[in-house]
Design an enzyme around this catalytic site. Structure first.
Site, short mmCIF file in Angstrom:
data_model
loop_
_atom_site.label_atom_id
_atom_site.label_comp_id
_atom_site.label_asym_id
_atom_site.label_seq_id
_atom_site.Cartn_x
_atom_site.Cartn_y
_atom_site.Cartn_z
N VAL A 85 -0.04 10.12 23.69
CA VAL A 85 -0.92 9.29 22.86
C VAL A 85 -0.49 9.39 21.39
CG1 VAL A 85 -3.26 9.03 21.97
CG2 VAL A 85 -2.90 9.59 24.37
N THR A 86 -0.10 8.27 20.82
CA THR A 86 0.15 8.25 19.36
C THR A 86 -0.25 6.89 18.80
OG1 THR A 86 2.39 7.32 19.49
CG2 THR A 86 2.22 9.72 19.54
N VAL A 87 -0.66 6.92 17.55
CA VAL A 87 -0.89 5.69 16.79
C VAL A 87 -0.15 5.88 15.47
CG1 VAL A 87 -2.64 4.30 15.62
CG2 VAL A 87 -3.12 5.23 17.89
N ARG A 93 -6.99 4.82 12.83
CA ARG A 93 -8.43 4.58 12.60
C ARG A 93 -8.79 3.10 12.56
NH1 ARG A 93 -6.82 8.83 13.44
NH2 ARG A 93 -7.24 10.77 12.34
N ARG A 94 -8.07 2.34 13.42
CA ARG A 94 -8.47 0.94 13.59
C ARG A 94 -8.89 0.69 15.03
NH1 ARG A 94 -3.59 -2.60 11.21
NH2 ARG A 94 -3.10 -1.37 9.36
N GLY A 95 -9.10 1.78 15.76
CA GLY A 95 -9.61 1.63 17.12
C GLY A 95 -8.54 1.46 18.20
N LEU A 96 -7.26 1.72 17.86
CA LEU A 96 -6.21 1.50 18.89
C LEU A 96 -6.31 2.52 20.02
CD1 LEU A 96 -3.00 0.43 16.95
CD2 LEU A 96 -4.43 -0.92 18.48
N THR A 98 -8.97 4.00 21.03
CA THR A 98 -10.16 3.59 21.79
C THR A 98 -9.84 2.42 22.71
OG1 THR A 98 -11.45 4.26 19.87
CG2 THR A 98 -12.60 2.97 21.55
N TYR A 126 -11.09 14.13 21.26
CA TYR A 126 -11.43 13.60 22.59
C TYR A 126 -12.86 13.86 23.07
CZ TYR A 126 -6.49 12.54 22.93
OH TYR A 126 -5.25 12.02 22.70
N PHE A 415 2.06 18.80 29.08
CA PHE A 415 2.50 17.62 29.85
C PHE A 415 2.25 16.36 29.07
CE2 PHE A 415 -1.66 19.18 31.30
CZ PHE A 415 -2.48 18.10 31.01
C1 LIG Z 1 -5.16 10.86 17.24
C2 LIG Z 1 -4.77 9.40 17.14
C3 LIG Z 1 -4.09 8.98 18.42
C4 LIG Z 1 -6.05 8.59 16.93
O1 LIG Z 1 -5.77 7.21 17.04
P1 LIG Z 1 -6.65 6.11 16.29
O2 LIG Z 1 -6.22 4.78 16.80
O3 LIG Z 1 -6.63 6.37 14.84
O4 LIG Z 1 -8.12 6.43 16.86
P2 LIG Z 1 -9.36 5.41 16.86
O5 LIG Z 1 -9.26 4.50 15.67
O6 LIG Z 1 -9.51 4.77 18.19
O7 LIG Z 1 -10.53 6.47 16.62
C5 LIG Z 1 -11.70 6.51 17.38
C6 LIG Z 1 -12.65 7.49 16.73
O8 LIG Z 1 -12.08 8.81 16.78
C7 LIG Z 1 -11.97 9.37 15.48
N1 LIG Z 1 -10.70 10.10 15.41
C8 LIG Z 1 -9.51 9.66 15.81
N2 LIG Z 1 -8.57 10.60 15.59
C9 LIG Z 1 -9.19 11.66 15.04
C10 LIG Z 1 -8.75 12.92 14.59
N3 LIG Z 1 -7.47 13.28 14.65
N4 LIG Z 1 -9.67 13.75 14.08
C11 LIG Z 1 -10.98 13.39 14.00
N5 LIG Z 1 -11.46 12.20 14.43
C12 LIG Z 1 -10.57 11.34 14.93
C13 LIG Z 1 -11.96 8.17 14.56
O9 LIG Z 1 -12.38 8.51 13.26
C14 LIG Z 1 -12.90 7.22 15.26
O10 LIG Z 1 -14.23 7.62 14.97
P3 LIG Z 1 -15.40 6.55 14.71
O11 LIG Z 1 -15.48 5.74 15.97
O12 LIG Z 1 -16.59 7.39 14.44
O13 LIG Z 1 -14.94 5.75 13.54
C15 LIG Z 1 -3.81 9.17 15.95
O14 LIG Z 1 -4.42 9.62 14.78
C16 LIG Z 1 -2.46 9.86 16.08
O15 LIG Z 1 -1.55 9.30 16.64
N6 LIG Z 1 -2.32 11.11 15.57
C17 LIG Z 1 -1.03 11.84 15.62
C18 LIG Z 1 -0.59 12.17 17.06
C19 LIG Z 1 -1.69 12.80 17.87
O16 LIG Z 1 -2.40 13.69 17.44
N7 LIG Z 1 -1.85 12.32 19.11
C20 LIG Z 1 -2.80 12.84 20.06
C21 LIG Z 1 -2.05 13.62 21.07
S1 LIG Z 1 -3.14 14.38 22.20
#
Ligand SMILES: CC(C)(COP(=O)(O)OP(=O)(O)OC[C@H]1O[C@@H](n2cnc3c(N)ncnc32)[C@H](O)[C@@H]1OP(=O)(O)O)[C@@H](O)C(=O)NCCC(=O)NCCS
Length: 415
Positions: A85-87, A93-96, A98, A126, A415
């Site tokens: 999982v990465t964005v 924080r644009r809901g991707l 989600t 999560y 994994f």
């Molecule tokens: C973690 C990650 C995938 C989140 O993706 P995203 O598209 O920004 O997440 P979303 O916009 O769907 O966020 C959904 C909610 O989770 C929260 N959230 C997302 N990532 C978060 C984080 N790292 N810490 C705290 N809250 C987080 C958002 O603020 C949002 O909250 P809201 O609904 O109250 O506004 C992204 O930040 C990322 O790629 N990080 C680096 C790599 C990583 O950590 N990947 C996960 C591997 S397990």
């Protein structure tokens, strides 16, 4: 222009774009080599690998597949994995996330998966999606000079022996040993062939520097491979005396004798004064296997495997219970995937779990059930934290009597 979430195609071009986006999210470089693509092709399930694309660029990645998790009692329960999982920083924080995880979980539920599992890069991500931490890891550091007091046997004294093995042999014998070990340790997960190919250097990905490990096997008296260790070493000298370090990569043991013999073997390698043993179970035998338990220092402790219930009766009837008892759980799930009130009647000989109209003993969110499921978390602790509600005094204690396990679950794998 909108961001389009779609399955990743098998073309080099699409896979390269996906892998590069993943590397940007994980800060693991932007180079994509042939080995990366070959690995991805073998490891990915094309029907469950998605990318988010904008203007031809991949800006988010998500990979699903099925793994088996060993539950208390030794049965394997299929789980829908969330991985890769990465964005990209430009789209966070644009809901991707989600938009990718919610439909994935709905589909997993429809196709009959009992739960979902993942390793969370950061703790706060999560919980909102219904996951709770179910297993923990401890990193240990061993001071080998202290560990050896009052004297460790250099060789097993039980008729078994430790032999060096090359990677080809590890690739041959390791998977079978792992199958035996995961049957006796709840929390462990399937190691697919790609896991072993990375561990033995068949796949060398651009994101990690490959260093060939030294490997040894423990052979029981009858020649059965009961244990395996892989480690790397760093030669260090201080003031003219050796002060070298070993880093344990993997240590699996199917019997206590194998476990004892392999730690004693590592502690007796000449020149070595420090062993780093990461990703062990919090209740690992290690400290009590050496001459002085204070030679083994925990240096880190962290959550590891997270579980998200999807089918509560399937989960609760799959595992075993050490005690006899009954509990009514009211599971609350804002996404509606695991909600319901269930009567669990369980004992050492089996369990039934059915929907009920009875008054609940405990009301809890799906994430709390994920944490309790493998027996590591305590309902009493979660009640104290306000993360579950006791509807009857003493209900959390009674639930712990039923759900907790005498050994803690352990999942060493990433994994
Ligand atoms: C973690 C990650 C995938 C989140 O993706 P995203 O598209 O920004 O997440 P979303 O916009 O769907 O966020 C959904 C909610 O989770 C929260 N959230 C997302 N990532 C978060 C984080 N790292 N810490 C705290 N809250 C987080 C958002 O603020 C949002 O909250 P809201 O609904 O109250 O506004 C992204 O930040 C990322 O790629 N990080 C680096 C790599 C990583 O950590 N990947 C996960 C591997 S397990």
């Amino acid at each position: 222009m909108g961001v389009d979430i779609r399955l990743v195609e098998q073309s080099d071009e699409d896979l390269t774009r996906w892998w590069r986006a993943r590397s940007i999210g994980y800060l693991s470089g932007t180079q994509v080599g042939e080995q990366d693509l070959a690995y991805l092709r073998e490891a990915m399930d094309p029907s469950r690998t998605w990318g988010a694309f904008e203007d031809g660029r991949c800006v988010a990645t998500f990979r699903g597949f099925t793994q088996e998790v060993t539950v208390p009692g030794g049965r394997f329960l299929a789980s829908a994995v969330v991985s890769g999982v990465t964005v990209s920083p430009t789209h966070r924080r644009r809901g991707l996330l989600t938009r990718m995880i919610e439909p994935y979980l709905r589909r997993a539920k429809e196709s009959g998966d009992a739960m979902s599992s993942l390793i969370a890069a950061e703790y706060p991500i999560y919980g909102r999606f219904g996951y709770g931490p179910a297993t923990w890891l401890t990193d240990f550091r061993i001071d080998t000079l202290r560990a050896a007091r009052p004297g460790l046997p250099a060789e097993p004294d039980d008729g078994g022996r430790v032999v060096l093995a090359d990677l080809e042999r590890i690739g041959r014998e390791g998977p079978e040993l792992h199958e035996r070990v995961r049957r006796i340790r709840h929390g462990m997960v399937t190691r697919p062939p790609t896991w072993w190919k990375r561990a033995t250097g068949e796949y060398r990905l651009t994101e990690s520097v490959w260093q060939e490990p030294y490997c040894a096997l423990y052979l029981a008296q009858d020649g059965t491979v009961d244990g395996l260790v892989a480690y790397t070493g760093r030669e260090v000298w201080k003031n003219g005396v050796p002060d070298s370090v070993l880093d344990v990569k993997d240590l699996l043991a199917a019997t206590p004798a194998a476990e004892r013999a392999l730690w004693h073997y590592l502690c007796s390698v000449d020149w070595v004064t420090t062993i780093n043993a990461p990703s062990r179970a919090p209740d690992d035998l290690l400290p009590l296997l050496v001459g002085d338990a204070r030679a083994v220092t925990p240096t880190a402790c962290s959550d590891h495997l997270w579980l998200r219930p999807l089918d509560v009766p399937a989960m609760l009837t799959a595992r075993s219970y050490q005690a006899e008892g009954a509990v009514v759980l009211d599971v609350q799930d804002k996404d509606g995937l695991a909600s319901g009130r269930f009567l669990l009647e369980a004992g050492p000989d089996g369990a039934s779990c059915v929907p009920t109209g009875r008054t609940p003993d405990l009301t809890l969110p799906a994430a709390a059930l994920g944490s309790l499921y493998l027996g590591d978390e305590s309902a009493v602790r979660l009640a104290a934290l306000g993360r579950l509600a006791e509807e009857r005094p003493g209900a959390a204690f009674a639930a712990d009597t039923l759900l907790r396990t005498s050994r803690r679950p352990w999942c060493p794998d990433i994994f």
